[in-house]
Design an enzyme around this catalytic site. Structure first.
Site, PDB file in Angstrom:
ATOM      1  N   GLN A  89     -15.238  68.813   6.257  1.00  0.00           N
ATOM      2  CA  GLN A  89     -14.995  70.225   5.961  1.00  0.00           C
ATOM      3  C   GLN A  89     -15.398  71.094   7.150  1.00  0.00           C
ATOM      4  O   GLN A  89     -15.177  72.291   7.138  1.00  0.00           O
ATOM      5  CB  GLN A  89     -15.802  70.633   4.725  1.00  0.00           C
ATOM      6  CG  GLN A  89     -15.389  69.924   3.449  1.00  0.00           C
ATOM      7  CD  GLN A  89     -16.355  70.207   2.309  1.00  0.00           C
ATOM      8  OE1 GLN A  89     -17.360  69.533   2.147  1.00  0.00           O
ATOM      9  NE2 GLN A  89     -16.043  71.218   1.513  1.00  0.00           N
ATOM     10  N   HIS A 109     -10.455  71.558   7.230  1.00  0.00           N
ATOM     11  CA  HIS A 109     -10.475  73.010   7.422  1.00  0.00           C
ATOM     12  C   HIS A 109     -10.135  73.407   8.852  1.00  0.00           C
ATOM     13  O   HIS A 109     -10.435  74.520   9.285  1.00  0.00           O
ATOM     14  CB  HIS A 109     -11.839  73.572   7.000  1.00  0.00           C
ATOM     15  CG  HIS A 109     -12.119  73.395   5.539  1.00  0.00           C
ATOM     16  ND1 HIS A 109     -13.386  73.447   4.998  1.00  0.00           N
ATOM     17  CD2 HIS A 109     -11.279  73.139   4.502  1.00  0.00           C
ATOM     18  CE1 HIS A 109     -13.307  73.255   3.692  1.00  0.00           C
ATOM     19  NE2 HIS A 109     -12.042  73.060   3.366  1.00  0.00           N
ATOM     20  N   CYS A 142      -1.121  87.143  21.279  1.00  0.00           N
ATOM     21  CA  CYS A 142      -0.438  85.963  21.804  1.00  0.00           C
ATOM     22  C   CYS A 142       0.287  86.326  23.102  1.00  0.00           C
ATOM     23  O   CYS A 142       1.006  87.325  23.162  1.00  0.00           O
ATOM     24  CB  CYS A 142       0.555  85.437  20.772  1.00  0.00           C
ATOM     25  SG  CYS A 142       1.555  84.038  21.354  1.00  0.00           S
ATOM     26  N   CYS A 145       4.375  85.757  22.268  1.00  0.00           N
ATOM     27  CA  CYS A 145       5.170  86.654  21.418  1.00  0.00           C
ATOM     28  C   CYS A 145       4.458  87.937  21.027  1.00  0.00           C
ATOM     29  O   CYS A 145       5.052  88.804  20.379  1.00  0.00           O
ATOM     30  CB  CYS A 145       5.613  85.909  20.154  1.00  0.00           C
ATOM     31  SG  CYS A 145       4.283  85.664  18.942  1.00  0.00           S
TER      32      CYS A 145
END
Length: 240
Positions: A89, A109, A142, A145
């Site tokens: 996890q 996760h 980003c 984009c």
């Protein structure tokens, strides 16, 4: 060959200096508002939450932490020739750093060591994104984009990767020995893997500082410190 599996939670990494979430000194108990920083809806819709989240990533010990005795003991068991799988996890990557092969570690996760774009799915090392903070950006978009970046960790409000979860379920069903280490076993669906292991005949060993909902079905419950308990248990397993 006996399949020995480990479900590991935040408690296995506290000896590496990474705080857990729900323990007596856990992150959520000290600052309940911190949960918003890892909640997808808040993160995506509130630039201030994102800025705070990036500063937390910048200060976090996760990327500089070193594996501890428990991580190393699991890796050593794998090197001994035993059939080992780790379902974690945690997002710290310490099992891999300790020497457990990446292909044998299922990160339910995600990972704090990578970033991703929420629009185009561009990914890269978290260090690259943090370098942009050092250069003066407080919410780096980003570069491909312009979309919102986040770590590849699964936030509250996001679903687990169904392929990773599916593989974890199959590993759990096939396990003959299943250690639940340092997990409160309260966050589902990961927590349910302990019960699933027991249902399919695995010897279930719960190693955690505090009681868990699955202690009643465990074959053995260990309360001693994880850093000493796991190496001892795995030595006993190897000698059996």
């Amino acid at each position: 060959m006996t399949l020995v599996s480990f479900l590991t939670g935040a408690g296995i990494s506290t000896d590496s200096g990474i705080p857990d979430y729900r323990g007596p000194n856990g992150v959520w108990r000290k600052d309940p508002d911190a949960e918003k920083l890892v909640t997808y809806g808040y993160y995506m819709n509130d630039p201030e939450i994102r800025r705070r989240a990036w500063q937390v990533r910048r200060r976090a010990v996760t990327l500089t932490a070193e594996p501890n005795a428990a991580h190393r003991a699991i890796a050593e068991l794998d090197r001994s020739g035993a059939s080992v799988r780790v379902i974690t996890q945690n997002v710290d990557g310490l099992h891999q750093l300790a020497g457990t092969p990446t292909r044998k570690v299922l990160e339910l996760h995600g990972s704090a060591r990578q970033f991703m774009c929420t629009e185009c799915d561009t990914r890269g090392p978290m260090a690259e994104a943090l370098a942009r903070l050092d250069a003066g950006e407080d919410d780096p978009p980003c570069l491909v984009c312009g979309g919102i970046l986040k770590s590849t960790t699964v936030m509250f409000g996001e679903n687990l990767d169904p392929l990773v979860l599916g593989e974890a379920v199959e590993v759990t069903k096939a396990s003959e020995v299943f250690f639940a280490v340092g997990s409160s076993l309260q966050v589902h669906p990961a927590a349910g893997l302990a019960g699933l292991a027991a249902e399919h005949g695995a010897r279930l060993v719960a190693v955690n500082a505090e009681p868990t909902p699955y202690d009643d079905v465990a074959d053995e419950v260990v309360r001693e410190p994880i850093g000493t308990a796991v190496p001892r248990l795995l030595r006993e397993l190897a000698d059996a």
